[in-house]
Design a protein around this motif. Structure first.
Motif, PDB file in Angstrom:
ATOM      1  N   LEU A  59      13.352  51.722  81.482  1.00 32.28           N
ATOM      2  CA  LEU A  59      12.779  53.006  81.841  1.00 32.28           C
ATOM      3  C   LEU A  59      13.890  53.991  82.170  1.00 32.28           C
ATOM      4  O   LEU A  59      14.497  53.923  83.234  1.00 32.28           O
TER       5      LEU A  59
ATOM      6  N   SER B 221      14.753  57.293  83.463  1.00 28.26           N
ATOM      7  CA  SER B 221      13.996  58.193  84.313  1.00 28.26           C
ATOM      8  C   SER B 221      14.159  59.649  83.922  1.00 28.26           C
ATOM      9  O   SER B 221      15.253  60.098  83.628  1.00 28.26           O
TER      10      SER B 221
ATOM     11  N   THR C 111      12.190  53.941  76.695  1.00 30.35           N
ATOM     12  CA  THR C 111      11.023  54.567  77.304  1.00 30.35           C
ATOM     13  C   THR C 111      11.458  55.490  78.438  1.00 30.35           C
ATOM     14  O   THR C 111      12.322  55.123  79.245  1.00 30.35           O
TER      15      THR C 111
ATOM     16  N   HIS D 197      10.285  58.002  81.785  1.00 32.48           N
ATOM     17  CA  HIS D 197       9.201  58.245  82.734  1.00 32.48           C
ATOM     18  C   HIS D 197       9.619  59.327  83.714  1.00 32.48           C
ATOM     19  O   HIS D 197      10.802  59.629  83.862  1.00 32.48           O
TER      20      HIS D 197
ATOM     21  N   ASP E 100       8.764  63.446  85.303  1.00 28.97           N
ATOM     22  CA  ASP E 100       8.371  64.747  84.746  1.00 28.97           C
ATOM     23  C   ASP E 100       9.467  65.807  84.831  1.00 28.97           C
ATOM     24  O   ASP E 100       9.190  66.990  84.664  1.00 28.97           O
TER      25      ASP E 100
ATOM     26  N   LYS F 255       9.519  67.372  81.464  1.00 31.80           N
ATOM     27  CA  LYS F 255       8.166  67.557  80.940  1.00 31.80           C
ATOM     28  C   LYS F 255       8.074  68.731  79.983  1.00 31.80           C
ATOM     29  O   LYS F 255       8.678  69.771  80.208  1.00 31.80           O
TER      30      LYS F 255
ATOM     31  N   ASN G 189       7.910  63.803  77.744  1.00 32.24           N
ATOM     32  CA  ASN G 189       6.862  63.564  78.715  1.00 32.24           C
ATOM     33  C   ASN G 189       6.908  62.134  79.247  1.00 32.24           C
ATOM     34  O   ASN G 189       7.543  61.252  78.671  1.00 32.24           O
ATOM     35  N   ASN G 190       6.212  61.910  80.347  1.00 27.19           N
ATOM     36  CA  ASN G 190       6.145  60.590  80.948  1.00 27.19           C
ATOM     37  C   ASN G 190       5.613  59.572  79.937  1.00 27.19           C
ATOM     38  O   ASN G 190       4.580  59.781  79.309  1.00 27.19           O
ATOM     39  N   GLY G 191       6.324  58.472  79.768  1.00 21.55           N
ATOM     40  CA  GLY G 191       5.905  57.439  78.836  1.00 21.55           C
ATOM     41  C   GLY G 191       6.368  57.640  77.408  1.00 21.55           C
ATOM     42  O   GLY G 191       6.011  56.853  76.526  1.00 21.55           O
TER      43      GLY G 191
ATOM     44  N   ASN H 106       6.312  61.658  71.961  1.00 18.69           N
ATOM     45  CA  ASN H 106       5.566  61.799  73.202  1.00 18.69           C
ATOM     46  C   ASN H 106       4.208  61.117  73.063  1.00 18.69           C
ATOM     47  O   ASN H 106       3.608  61.094  71.987  1.00 18.69           O
TER      48      ASN H 106
END
Length: 229
Positions: free
Chosen positions: A98, A100, A138, A140, A142, A145, A149-151, A226
């Motif tokens: 992840l 960030s 991946t 995660h 915002d 954003k 985007n997240n994910g 996204n």
């Protein structure tokens, strides 16, 4: 299509910069840019510009692709039952890694990547990415954003770690991995900027602070997928 139009497309896609700014950004002579104006951007020049500005080489040379470095490509998830075509490669996908887009998180990679994605060789060529340097991570949070985007699944190039102002990179900052805009600062420093600037203020590190805080550029983010709303 007039080959000379390729320089116009490049200048526009790079942010309507001048020929002089383009020469400096690509470390080319003004005469080279003048030659491109007359004869069109060379293939080697297009590949170099693609890496510097995140623009498709096909867009520069023939105008057939949109010049957006982070538009989702036609990527398809790969598994053991899916045949990989000759014009595709398998990209390791670290789903649990992840990166960030916020305050940061320690990487969580255990063993081999759980899955792989397949990506067209032409897509990699258009971004100037060598297949062995392509990975999928991946994101995660915002802080990026609307862009990431997240994910989101973000495709990165481990071979491009030299900072080009205003491009997005995966960075390691004191053991925390994030996606951020980077800008070079005088005397070897770096400016770290989020898309969501109000909630995540920018940071500026001197060259010594980069060493003290264990800052390094991990990879260039050349494409993002996204998640659907």
């Amino acid at each position: 299509m007039n080959k000379a139009e390729s320089l116009e497309r490049l200048l526009e896609a790079a942010g309507n910069i001048s020929q002089e700014e383009l020469a400096r950004a690509l470390d080319e002579s003004p005469q080279t840019i003048t030659n491109w104006k007359k004869r069109g951007v060379s293939k080697a020049g297009a590949i170099k510009a693609s890496a510097a500005f995140g623009i498709s080489t096909n867009w520069i040379l023939n105008g057939k692709e949109q010049p957006d470095s982070l538009n989702a490509s036609k990527v398809i998830e790969w598994d053991s039952s899916t045949n990989v075509d000759d014009d595709e490669i398998e990209v390791p996908f670290y789903k649990d890694f992840l990166v960030s887009c916020g305050v940061g998180t320690l990487p969580q990679i255990v063993g081999q990547p759980a899955r792989k994605l397949r990506l067209g060789k032409a897509t990699l060529r258009s971004y100037g990415v060598s297949p062995e340097n392509a990975y999928a991570l991946t994101a995660h949070g915002d802080s990026m954003k609307s862009v990431i985007n997240n994910g989101a699944t973000v495709y990165v190039d481990l071979g491009q770690t030299n900072i080009v102002d205003g491009k997005i990179y995966a960075i390691n900052h004191g053991g925390l991995f994030k996606f951020k805009y980077l800008y070079k600062m005088p005397m070897g420093g770096v400016r770290i900027v989020s898309e969501n600037k109000e909630e995540y203020p920018e940071e500026v590190l001197t060259a010594q602070e980069m060493i003290d805080q264990e800052f390094c550029v991990v990879a260039y983010a050349f494409n993002v997928q996204n998640p659907l709303p």
